[in-house]
Write a protein that holds these residues in place. Structure first.
Motif, PDB file in Angstrom:
ATOM      1  N   GLY A 131       2.980   1.280  -4.543  1.00 47.02           N
ATOM      2  CA  GLY A 131       2.206   1.953  -3.509  1.00 47.02           C
ATOM      3  C   GLY A 131       2.289   3.467  -3.584  1.00 47.02           C
ATOM      4  N   ALA A 132       1.898   4.083  -2.503  1.00 46.60           N
ATOM      5  CA  ALA A 132       1.812   5.545  -2.432  1.00 46.60           C
ATOM      6  C   ALA A 132       3.156   6.229  -2.655  1.00 46.60           C
ATOM      7  CB  ALA A 132       1.230   5.962  -1.079  1.00 46.60           C
ATOM      8  N   ALA A 133       4.252   5.638  -2.199  1.00 50.05           N
ATOM      9  CA  ALA A 133       5.564   6.269  -2.383  1.00 50.05           C
ATOM     10  C   ALA A 133       5.952   6.314  -3.853  1.00 50.05           C
ATOM     11  CB  ALA A 133       6.633   5.535  -1.564  1.00 50.05           C
ATOM     12  N   GLY A 134       5.600   5.292  -4.612  1.00 47.58           N
ATOM     13  CA  GLY A 134       5.885   5.294  -6.043  1.00 47.58           C
ATOM     14  C   GLY A 134       5.079   6.348  -6.776  1.00 47.58           C
ATOM     15  N   VAL A 135       3.807   6.468  -6.414  1.00 49.89           N
ATOM     16  CA  VAL A 135       2.966   7.507  -7.018  1.00 49.89           C
ATOM     17  C   VAL A 135       3.512   8.878  -6.625  1.00 49.89           C
ATOM     18  CG1 VAL A 135       0.627   8.439  -7.185  1.00 49.89           C
ATOM     19  CG2 VAL A 135       0.967   5.966  -6.996  1.00 49.89           C
ATOM     20  N   LEU A 136       3.975   9.007  -5.392  1.00 51.58           N
ATOM     21  CA  LEU A 136       4.584  10.261  -4.938  1.00 51.58           C
ATOM     22  C   LEU A 136       5.812  10.601  -5.777  1.00 51.58           C
ATOM     23  CD1 LEU A 136       4.975  12.641  -2.988  1.00 51.58           C
ATOM     24  CD2 LEU A 136       6.154  11.051  -1.452  1.00 51.58           C
ATOM     25  N   ALA A 137       6.669   9.624  -6.046  1.00 52.19           N
ATOM     26  CA  ALA A 137       7.873   9.878  -6.844  1.00 52.19           C
ATOM     27  C   ALA A 137       7.514  10.360  -8.246  1.00 52.19           C
ATOM     28  CB  ALA A 137       8.735   8.620  -6.904  1.00 52.19           C
ATOM     29  N   VAL A 138       6.489   9.770  -8.846  1.00 52.30           N
ATOM     30  CA  VAL A 138       6.060  10.187 -10.188  1.00 52.30           C
ATOM     31  C   VAL A 138       5.445  11.587 -10.138  1.00 52.30           C
ATOM     32  CG1 VAL A 138       4.464   9.674 -12.081  1.00 52.30           C
ATOM     33  CG2 VAL A 138       5.762   7.823 -11.011  1.00 52.30           C
ATOM     34  N   ALA A 139       4.585  11.854  -9.158  1.00 57.00           N
ATOM     35  CA  ALA A 139       3.972  13.181  -9.028  1.00 57.00           C
ATOM     36  C   ALA A 139       5.043  14.242  -8.802  1.00 57.00           C
ATOM     37  CB  ALA A 139       2.953  13.190  -7.880  1.00 57.00           C
ATOM     38  N   ASP A 140       6.035  13.921  -7.979  1.00 53.74           N
ATOM     39  CA  ASP A 140       7.124  14.858  -7.716  1.00 53.74           C
ATOM     40  C   ASP A 140       7.905  15.153  -8.999  1.00 53.74           C
ATOM     41  OD1 ASP A 140       8.969  16.386  -5.969  1.00 53.74           O
ATOM     42  OD2 ASP A 140      10.362  14.773  -6.493  1.00 53.74           O
ATOM     43  N   ARG A 160       0.801  -1.225   0.000  1.00 58.24           N
ATOM     44  CA  ARG A 160       0.000   0.000   0.000  1.00 58.24           C
ATOM     45  C   ARG A 160       0.835   1.278   0.000  1.00 58.24           C
ATOM     46  NH1 ARG A 160      -1.889  -3.351   3.754  1.00 58.24           N
ATOM     47  NH2 ARG A 160      -1.061  -2.107   5.438  1.00 58.24           N
ATOM     48  N   LEU A 161       1.972   1.242   0.656  1.00 58.46           N
ATOM     49  CA  LEU A 161       2.764   2.455   0.848  1.00 58.46           C
ATOM     50  C   LEU A 161       4.094   2.448   0.111  1.00 58.46           C
ATOM     51  CD1 LEU A 161       2.219   2.883   4.706  1.00 58.46           C
ATOM     52  CD2 LEU A 161       0.875   3.871   2.844  1.00 58.46           C
ATOM     53  N   GLY A 162       4.529   1.301  -0.368  1.00 58.03           N
ATOM     54  CA  GLY A 162       5.863   1.135  -0.933  1.00 58.03           C
ATOM     55  C   GLY A 162       6.121   1.897  -2.218  1.00 58.03           C
ATOM     56  N   LEU A 163       7.364   1.851  -2.633  1.00 66.91           N
ATOM     57  CA  LEU A 163       7.827   2.570  -3.808  1.00 66.91           C
ATOM     58  C   LEU A 163       7.411   1.883  -5.101  1.00 66.91           C
ATOM     59  CD1 LEU A 163       9.527   5.019  -4.597  1.00 66.91           C
ATOM     60  CD2 LEU A 163      11.545   3.593  -4.407  1.00 66.91           C
ATOM     61  N   CYS A 164       7.342   0.575  -5.108  1.00 65.37           N
ATOM     62  CA  CYS A 164       7.078  -0.153  -6.346  1.00 65.37           C
ATOM     63  C   CYS A 164       5.661   0.078  -6.865  1.00 65.37           C
ATOM     64  CB  CYS A 164       7.345  -1.638  -6.139  1.00 65.37           C
ATOM     65  SG  CYS A 164       7.312  -2.587  -7.661  1.00 65.37           S
ATOM     66  N   LEU A 218       7.865  -1.622  12.488  1.00 65.86           N
ATOM     67  CA  LEU A 218       9.037  -1.819  11.629  1.00 65.86           C
ATOM     68  C   LEU A 218       9.197  -3.270  11.187  1.00 65.86           C
ATOM     69  CD1 LEU A 218      11.699   0.486  13.306  1.00 65.86           C
ATOM     70  CD2 LEU A 218      10.446   0.867  11.183  1.00 65.86           C
ATOM     71  N   ALA A 219       8.788  -4.213  12.015  1.00 66.26           N
ATOM     72  CA  ALA A 219       8.935  -5.632  11.679  1.00 66.26           C
ATOM     73  C   ALA A 219       8.092  -6.039  10.475  1.00 66.26           C
ATOM     74  CB  ALA A 219       8.554  -6.486  12.881  1.00 66.26           C
ATOM     75  N   GLU A 220       7.065  -5.263  10.132  1.00 68.39           N
ATOM     76  CA  GLU A 220       6.214  -5.589   8.988  1.00 68.39           C
ATOM     77  C   GLU A 220       6.802  -5.129   7.659  1.00 68.39           C
ATOM     78  OE1 GLU A 220       2.161  -4.363   9.381  1.00 68.39           O
ATOM     79  OE2 GLU A 220       1.997  -5.160  11.412  1.00 68.39           O
ATOM     80  N   TRP A 221       7.874  -4.356   7.710  1.00 70.45           N
ATOM     81  CA  TRP A 221       8.470  -3.801   6.500  1.00 70.45           C
ATOM     82  C   TRP A 221       9.652  -4.637   6.027  1.00 70.45           C
ATOM     83  CZ3 TRP A 221       6.741   0.313   3.773  1.00 70.45           C
ATOM     84  CH2 TRP A 221       5.848   1.176   4.396  1.00 70.45           C
ATOM     85  N   PRO A 222       9.737  -4.925   4.727  1.00 71.33           N
ATOM     86  CA  PRO A 222      10.989  -5.491   4.207  1.00 71.33           C
ATOM     87  C   PRO A 222      12.050  -4.392   4.160  1.00 71.33           C
ATOM     88  CG  PRO A 222       9.307  -5.390   2.473  1.00 71.33           C
ATOM     89  CD  PRO A 222       8.688  -4.858   3.732  1.00 71.33           C
ATOM     90  N   ALA A 223      13.301  -4.775   4.003  1.00 73.06           N
ATOM     91  CA  ALA A 223      14.385  -3.799   4.022  1.00 73.06           C
ATOM     92  C   ALA A 223      14.829  -3.368   2.626  1.00 73.06           C
ATOM     93  CB  ALA A 223      15.578  -4.378   4.780  1.00 73.06           C
ATOM     94  N   ASP A 224      14.085  -3.745   1.579  1.00 75.33           N
ATOM     95  CA  ASP A 224      14.518  -3.399   0.224  1.00 75.33           C
ATOM     96  C   ASP A 224      13.951  -2.053  -0.236  1.00 75.33           C
ATOM     97  OD1 ASP A 224      12.038  -4.049  -1.739  1.00 75.33           O
ATOM     98  OD2 ASP A 224      12.081  -5.458  -0.071  1.00 75.33           O
ATOM     99  N   LEU A 225      14.473  -1.560  -1.335  1.00 73.81           N
ATOM    100  CA  LEU A 225      14.096  -0.247  -1.839  1.00 73.81           C
ATOM    101  C   LEU A 225      12.677  -0.216  -2.394  1.00 73.81           C
ATOM    102  CD1 LEU A 225      15.112   2.678  -2.484  1.00 73.81           C
ATOM    103  CD2 LEU A 225      15.711   1.799  -4.740  1.00 73.81           C
ATOM    104  N   LEU A 226      12.278  -1.229  -3.147  1.00 67.32           N
ATOM    105  CA  LEU A 226      11.004  -1.160  -3.859  1.00 67.32           C
ATOM    106  C   LEU A 226       9.781  -1.365  -2.980  1.00 67.32           C
ATOM    107  CD1 LEU A 226      11.855  -2.866  -7.241  1.00 67.32           C
ATOM    108  CD2 LEU A 226      11.647  -0.425  -6.725  1.00 67.32           C
ATOM    109  N   THR A 227       9.842  -2.267  -2.024  1.00 67.85           N
ATOM    110  CA  THR A 227       8.663  -2.518  -1.191  1.00 67.85           C
ATOM    111  C   THR A 227       8.896  -2.197   0.276  1.00 67.85           C
ATOM    112  OG1 THR A 227       9.254  -4.837  -0.874  1.00 67.85           O
ATOM    113  CG2 THR A 227       7.784  -4.318  -2.724  1.00 67.85           C
ATOM    114  N   GLY A 228      10.086  -1.775   0.609  1.00 65.96           N
ATOM    115  CA  GLY A 228      10.416  -1.551   2.007  1.00 65.96           C
ATOM    116  C   GLY A 228      10.420  -0.094   2.433  1.00 65.96           C
ATOM    117  N   LEU A 229      10.676   0.082   3.689  1.00 68.08           N
ATOM    118  CA  LEU A 229      10.724   1.407   4.292  1.00 68.08           C
ATOM    119  C   LEU A 229      11.803   2.305   3.673  1.00 68.08           C
ATOM    120  CD1 LEU A 229       9.289   3.073   6.416  1.00 68.08           C
ATOM    121  CD2 LEU A 229      10.861   2.163   8.121  1.00 68.08           C
ATOM    122  N   PRO A 230      12.979   1.778   3.268  1.00 66.38           N
ATOM    123  CA  PRO A 230      13.973   2.668   2.647  1.00 66.38           C
ATOM    124  C   PRO A 230      13.446   3.416   1.426  1.00 66.38           C
ATOM    125  CG  PRO A 230      15.009   0.608   3.250  1.00 66.38           C
ATOM    126  CD  PRO A 230      13.527   0.421   3.455  1.00 66.38           C
TER     127      PRO A 230
END
Length: 106
Positions: free
Chosen positions: A30-39, A24-28, A70-82
């Protein structure tokens, strides 16, 4: 403003589905990916609609990040908190944009 189809929530949030925070929120996808495109559209094309969407997504992500353990997040760039934090830092705080080409953005 409510989603026209459901009458609930903001349209930006109504189209983000998944079982995990990364879905829902990740870069791949989710919302962070849509944010990157909007930005990127705001930064390069100066589109007012992109600016408005960016502000809504910054609020959406900021409001939901603190509620995810934090335990629910993977540590990768596309789907994780980073990736989420990188998108927020770039869009909301002017962090360097040098990492965006790996997403096909600039």
């Amino acid at each position: 403003m409510p989603d026209r189809r459901t009458g609930r929530g903001a349209p930006a949030a109504g189209h983000l589905f998944g079982d995990t925070p990364g879905d829902r929120l990740g870069l791949c996808h989710g919302a962070a990916g849509v944010l990157a495109v909007a930005d990127a559209f705001e930064w390069h094309a100066r589109l007012p609609a992109a600016s408005a969407l960016k502000e809504r997504l910054v609020g959406h992500l900021t409001a939901r990040l603190s509620g995810q353990p934090l335990a629910e997040w993977p540590a990768d760039l596309l789907t994780g908190l980073p990736g989420v934090l990188a998108a927020l830092l770039t869009a909301a705080h002017g962090a360097p944009r040098g990492w965006l080409p790996c997403l096909g953005l600039r």
